[in-house]
Design a protein around this motif. Structure first.
Motif, PDB file in Angstrom:
ATOM      1  N   VAL A 234       0.844  -1.189   0.000  1.00 49.66           N
ATOM      2  CA  VAL A 234       0.000   0.000   0.000  1.00 49.66           C
ATOM      3  C   VAL A 234       0.882   1.244   0.000  1.00 49.66           C
ATOM      4  O   VAL A 234       1.876   1.312   0.722  1.00 49.66           O
ATOM      5  CB  VAL A 234      -0.928   0.000   1.244  1.00 49.66           C
ATOM      6  N   THR A 235       0.519   2.209  -0.827  1.00 48.14           N
ATOM      7  CA  THR A 235       1.235   3.483  -0.904  1.00 48.14           C
ATOM      8  C   THR A 235       0.250   4.622  -0.661  1.00 48.14           C
ATOM      9  O   THR A 235      -0.953   4.409  -0.596  1.00 48.14           O
ATOM     10  CB  THR A 235       1.885   3.683  -2.281  1.00 48.14           C
TER      11      THR A 235
ATOM     12  N   LEU B 294      -8.690   3.906  -2.672  1.00 47.72           N
ATOM     13  CA  LEU B 294      -9.513   3.150  -1.728  1.00 47.72           C
ATOM     14  C   LEU B 294     -10.538   2.304  -2.469  1.00 47.72           C
ATOM     15  O   LEU B 294     -10.856   1.204  -2.053  1.00 47.72           O
ATOM     16  CB  LEU B 294     -10.190   4.096  -0.735  1.00 47.72           C
ATOM     17  N   TYR B 295     -11.066   2.834  -3.567  1.00 48.32           N
ATOM     18  CA  TYR B 295     -12.055   2.119  -4.377  1.00 48.32           C
ATOM     19  C   TYR B 295     -11.373   1.409  -5.544  1.00 48.32           C
ATOM     20  O   TYR B 295     -10.216   1.651  -5.848  1.00 48.32           O
ATOM     21  CB  TYR B 295     -13.069   3.109  -4.981  1.00 48.32           C
ATOM     22  N   GLY B 296     -12.110   0.563  -6.222  1.00 47.46           N
ATOM     23  CA  GLY B 296     -11.657  -0.029  -7.479  1.00 47.46           C
ATOM     24  C   GLY B 296     -10.421  -0.876  -7.362  1.00 47.46           C
ATOM     25  O   GLY B 296     -10.316  -1.732  -6.490  1.00 47.46           O
ATOM     26  N   ASP B 297      -9.453  -0.633  -8.256  1.00 53.20           N
ATOM     27  CA  ASP B 297      -8.248  -1.454  -8.343  1.00 53.20           C
ATOM     28  C   ASP B 297      -7.316  -1.310  -7.156  1.00 53.20           C
ATOM     29  O   ASP B 297      -6.378  -2.084  -7.020  1.00 53.20           O
ATOM     30  CB  ASP B 297      -7.473  -1.129  -9.625  1.00 53.20           C
ATOM     31  N   GLY B 298      -7.553  -0.346  -6.309  1.00 48.70           N
ATOM     32  CA  GLY B 298      -6.703  -0.170  -5.134  1.00 48.70           C
ATOM     33  C   GLY B 298      -7.059  -1.190  -4.072  1.00 48.70           C
ATOM     34  O   GLY B 298      -6.833  -2.387  -4.236  1.00 48.70           O
TER      35      GLY B 298
ATOM     36  N   ILE C  14     -11.731  13.273  -0.960  1.00 46.90           N
ATOM     37  CA  ILE C  14     -11.230  12.859   0.346  1.00 46.90           C
ATOM     38  C   ILE C  14     -10.917  11.368   0.351  1.00 46.90           C
ATOM     39  O   ILE C  14      -9.875  10.939   0.838  1.00 46.90           O
ATOM     40  CB  ILE C  14     -12.254  13.199   1.456  1.00 46.90           C
ATOM     41  N   PHE C  15     -11.823  10.565  -0.203  1.00 44.29           N
ATOM     42  CA  PHE C  15     -11.670   9.109  -0.175  1.00 44.29           C
ATOM     43  C   PHE C  15     -11.047   8.548  -1.456  1.00 44.29           C
ATOM     44  O   PHE C  15     -11.162   7.362  -1.730  1.00 44.29           O
ATOM     45  CB  PHE C  15     -13.026   8.448   0.083  1.00 44.29           C
ATOM     46  N   ALA C  16     -10.355   9.372  -2.208  1.00 43.43           N
ATOM     47  CA  ALA C  16      -9.736   8.913  -3.451  1.00 43.43           C
ATOM     48  C   ALA C  16      -8.573   7.965  -3.199  1.00 43.43           C
ATOM     49  O   ALA C  16      -8.386   6.989  -3.921  1.00 43.43           O
ATOM     50  CB  ALA C  16      -9.276  10.104  -4.288  1.00 43.43           C
ATOM     51  N   SER C  17      -7.776   8.240  -2.157  1.00 40.83           N
ATOM     52  CA  SER C  17      -6.585   7.434  -1.892  1.00 40.83           C
ATOM     53  C   SER C  17      -6.224   7.534  -0.412  1.00 40.83           C
ATOM     54  O   SER C  17      -6.770   8.372   0.321  1.00 40.83           O
ATOM     55  CB  SER C  17      -5.403   7.932  -2.730  1.00 40.83           C
ATOM     56  N   ILE C  18      -5.286   6.712  -0.006  1.00 37.60           N
ATOM     57  CA  ILE C  18      -4.769   6.776   1.361  1.00 37.60           C
ATOM     58  C   ILE C  18      -4.209   8.178   1.631  1.00 37.60           C
ATOM     59  O   ILE C  18      -4.466   8.771   2.672  1.00 37.60           O
ATOM     60  CB  ILE C  18      -3.662   5.720   1.585  1.00 37.60           C
ATOM     61  N   GLY C  19      -3.475   8.708   0.686  1.00 39.08           N
ATOM     62  CA  GLY C  19      -2.852  10.024   0.861  1.00 39.08           C
ATOM     63  C   GLY C  19      -3.863  11.146   0.988  1.00 39.08           C
ATOM     64  O   GLY C  19      -3.704  12.035   1.823  1.00 39.08           O
TER      65      GLY C  19
END
Length: 103
Positions: free
Chosen positions: A43-44, A49-53, A86-91
């Motif tokens: 995880v980076t 958070l959604y989909g292929d992640g 906000i919820f696009a990625s961990i970052g």
């Protein structure tokens, strides 16, 4: 400890290096949502958070919002127009938590 390891010559691209809050959130999400097939070191900050992640769904996001409310002392509202960002990625989640946390 994370800082020292990162500064001791580990050659990782900047996009994959997580700050302590990003790493903490990633570990908490993996643990709380029982994502047994996700290895924390895979995880980076850019992991979606959604989909292929992480492959989370709306129920998972609700659980994350509850965890953040309890741990960091502020509420993530479902009617926030910025939720997709906000919820696009961990970052992006970590950046929002850092800007709004009360604990």
């Amino acid at each position: 400890m994370l800082r020292r390891a990162a500064s001791q010559g580990r050659e990782r691209p900047q996009a994959t290096t997580m700050n302590p809050l990003e790493a903490e959130l990633a570990a908490q999400i993996i643990r709380d949502l029982n994502l047994e097939d996700v290895q924390p070191d895979s995880v980076t900050a850019d992991t979606p958070l959604y989909g292929d992640g992480l492959g989370l769904d709306s129920i998972d996001i609700l659980e994350i919002a509850l965890m953040i409310s309890k741990k960091y002392g502020f509420e993530l509202r479902s009617d926030n127009p910025d939720n997709q960002k906000i919820f696009a990625s961990i970052g992006s989640l970590a950046a929002y938590v850092a800007a709004n946390r009360t604990r």
